[in-house]
Motif scaffolding. Sequence first.
Motif, PDB file in Angstrom:
ATOM      1  N   UNK A 156       1.034  -1.265  -0.097  1.00 25.78           N
ATOM      2  CA  UNK A 156       0.128  -0.096  -0.139  1.00 25.78           C
ATOM      3  C   UNK A 156       0.640   1.215   0.026  1.00 25.78           C
ATOM      4  N   UNK A 157       0.203   2.428  -0.621  1.00 29.99           N
ATOM      5  CA  UNK A 157       1.253   3.429  -0.352  1.00 29.99           C
ATOM      6  C   UNK A 157       1.764   3.970  -1.425  1.00 29.99           C
ATOM      7  N   UNK A 158       2.023   3.315  -2.552  1.00 29.06           N
ATOM      8  CA  UNK A 158       2.857   3.696  -3.471  1.00 29.06           C
ATOM      9  C   UNK A 158       2.191   2.993  -4.840  1.00 29.06           C
ATOM     10  N   UNK A 159       2.802   3.290  -6.044  1.00 27.23           N
ATOM     11  CA  UNK A 159       2.460   2.960  -7.178  1.00 27.23           C
ATOM     12  C   UNK A 159       2.472   1.337  -7.374  1.00 27.23           C
ATOM     13  N   UNK A 160       1.653   0.832  -7.967  1.00 31.10           N
ATOM     14  CA  UNK A 160       1.640  -0.568  -8.142  1.00 31.10           C
ATOM     15  C   UNK A 160       1.932  -1.236  -9.561  1.00 31.10           C
ATOM     16  N   UNK A 161       1.609  -0.580 -10.544  1.00 32.43           N
ATOM     17  CA  UNK A 161       1.949  -0.922 -11.955  1.00 32.43           C
ATOM     18  C   UNK A 161       3.084  -0.211 -12.435  1.00 32.43           C
ATOM     19  N   UNK A 162       4.200  -0.806 -12.973  1.00 33.60           N
ATOM     20  CA  UNK A 162       5.356   0.090 -13.721  1.00 33.60           C
ATOM     21  C   UNK A 162       5.623  -0.732 -14.910  1.00 33.60           C
ATOM     22  N   UNK A 163       5.870   0.471 -15.854  1.00 33.06           N
ATOM     23  CA  UNK A 163       6.337  -0.344 -17.279  1.00 33.06           C
ATOM     24  C   UNK A 163       7.545   0.231 -17.690  1.00 33.06           C
ATOM     25  N   UNK A 164       8.366  -0.707 -18.466  1.00 34.99           N
ATOM     26  CA  UNK A 164       9.786  -0.144 -19.130  1.00 34.99           C
ATOM     27  C   UNK A 164       9.558  -0.313 -20.622  1.00 34.99           C
ATOM     28  N   UNK A 165       9.942   0.715 -21.311  1.00 30.78           N
ATOM     29  CA  UNK A 165       9.784   0.450 -22.733  1.00 30.78           C
ATOM     30  C   UNK A 165      11.017   0.352 -23.352  1.00 30.78           C
ATOM     31  N   UNK A 166      12.009   0.400 -22.500  1.00 31.50           N
ATOM     32  CA  UNK A 166      13.625   0.011 -22.973  1.00 31.50           C
ATOM     33  C   UNK A 166      14.125  -1.198 -22.386  1.00 31.50           C
ATOM     34  N   UNK A 167      13.246  -2.334 -22.262  1.00 31.15           N
ATOM     35  CA  UNK A 167      13.963  -3.533 -21.749  1.00 31.15           C
ATOM     36  C   UNK A 167      14.387  -3.597 -20.406  1.00 31.15           C
ATOM     37  N   UNK A 196      15.458  -0.743 -18.640  1.00 33.94           N
ATOM     38  CA  UNK A 196      16.757   0.328 -18.330  1.00 33.94           C
ATOM     39  C   UNK A 196      16.078   1.306 -17.331  1.00 33.94           C
ATOM     40  N   UNK A 197      14.885   1.781 -17.774  1.00 36.28           N
ATOM     41  CA  UNK A 197      14.173   2.394 -16.904  1.00 36.28           C
ATOM     42  C   UNK A 197      12.632   2.335 -16.501  1.00 36.28           C
ATOM     43  N   UNK A 198      12.047   2.747 -15.640  1.00 36.08           N
ATOM     44  CA  UNK A 198      10.917   2.277 -15.176  1.00 36.08           C
ATOM     45  C   UNK A 198       9.794   3.421 -15.130  1.00 36.08           C
ATOM     46  N   UNK A 199       8.851   3.230 -15.438  1.00 37.39           N
ATOM     47  CA  UNK A 199       7.670   4.565 -15.226  1.00 37.39           C
ATOM     48  C   UNK A 199       6.393   4.031 -14.421  1.00 37.39           C
ATOM     49  N   UNK A 200       5.711   4.578 -13.490  1.00 36.03           N
ATOM     50  CA  UNK A 200       4.551   4.035 -13.044  1.00 36.03           C
ATOM     51  C   UNK A 200       3.518   4.330 -13.939  1.00 36.03           C
ATOM     52  N   UNK A 201       2.746   3.283 -14.389  1.00 35.76           N
ATOM     53  CA  UNK A 201       1.400   3.573 -15.085  1.00 35.76           C
ATOM     54  C   UNK A 201       0.087   3.197 -14.229  1.00 35.76           C
ATOM     55  N   UNK A 202       0.347   3.399 -12.984  1.00 35.96           N
ATOM     56  CA  UNK A 202      -0.639   3.034 -12.030  1.00 35.96           C
ATOM     57  C   UNK A 202      -1.892   3.971 -12.217  1.00 35.96           C
ATOM     58  N   UNK A 203      -1.964   5.265 -12.811  1.00 34.47           N
ATOM     59  CA  UNK A 203      -2.858   6.095 -12.707  1.00 34.47           C
ATOM     60  C   UNK A 203      -3.705   6.329 -11.552  1.00 34.47           C
ATOM     61  N   UNK A 204      -5.098   6.085 -11.790  1.00 38.84           N
ATOM     62  CA  UNK A 204      -6.049   6.279 -10.666  1.00 38.84           C
ATOM     63  C   UNK A 204      -6.374   5.041  -9.899  1.00 38.84           C
ATOM     64  N   UNK A 205      -5.576   3.797 -10.027  1.00 42.78           N
ATOM     65  CA  UNK A 205      -6.095   2.603  -9.598  1.00 42.78           C
ATOM     66  C   UNK A 205      -6.074   2.755  -8.216  1.00 42.78           C
ATOM     67  N   UNK A 206      -7.127   2.157  -7.513  1.00 42.83           N
ATOM     68  CA  UNK A 206      -7.092   2.007  -5.851  1.00 42.83           C
ATOM     69  C   UNK A 206      -5.875   1.769  -5.047  1.00 42.83           C
ATOM     70  N   UNK A 207      -5.518   2.058  -4.031  1.00 42.98           N
ATOM     71  CA  UNK A 207      -4.472   1.763  -3.298  1.00 42.98           C
ATOM     72  C   UNK A 207      -4.469   0.181  -2.388  1.00 42.98           C
ATOM     73  N   UNK A 208      -4.389  -0.437  -3.493  1.00 42.35           N
ATOM     74  CA  UNK A 208      -4.675  -1.947  -3.105  1.00 42.35           C
ATOM     75  C   UNK A 208      -3.505  -2.910  -3.761  1.00 42.35           C
TER      76      UNK A 208
END
Length: 113
Positions: free
Chosen positions: A61-72, A74-86
């Motif tokens: 709880x309390x942090x982003x839950x879905x991450x995506x990397x577009x470069x295999x 090397x870097x990660x970005x949260x794509x959690x948007x407005x998902x509930x904190x679960x």
Amino acid sequence: MAISKSNPSIMFATSSAQVFKSTDAGLTWPNVTSGLPSRTITSVSVYPSDPDQVFLTFSGFGTSKVYKSSNGGSTWVSISGNLPDTPINDIFIYPNNPGNPNTFFVATDIGIF
């Protein structure tokens, strides 16, 4: 663990809060965890036609839950948007949606989004 369908030499594996990537069919496994929260990873998935697109889901709880990397990984970005904190338990990639090839479903402790 996830194996790329388009390039089976590319694999991702997780252990607790760490992600490892192999580009040589499992001979070596460099750590690609940099930039991710220190939470338990619940799933890893590779986009079927592009091994550079990788998705992770996390518990807790309390942090982003879905991450995506577009470069295999090397870097990660949260794509959690407005998902509930679960906790998020898994992600399903739906690449054949004619209207939107970027359709994903996540399974949470309280439902599917």
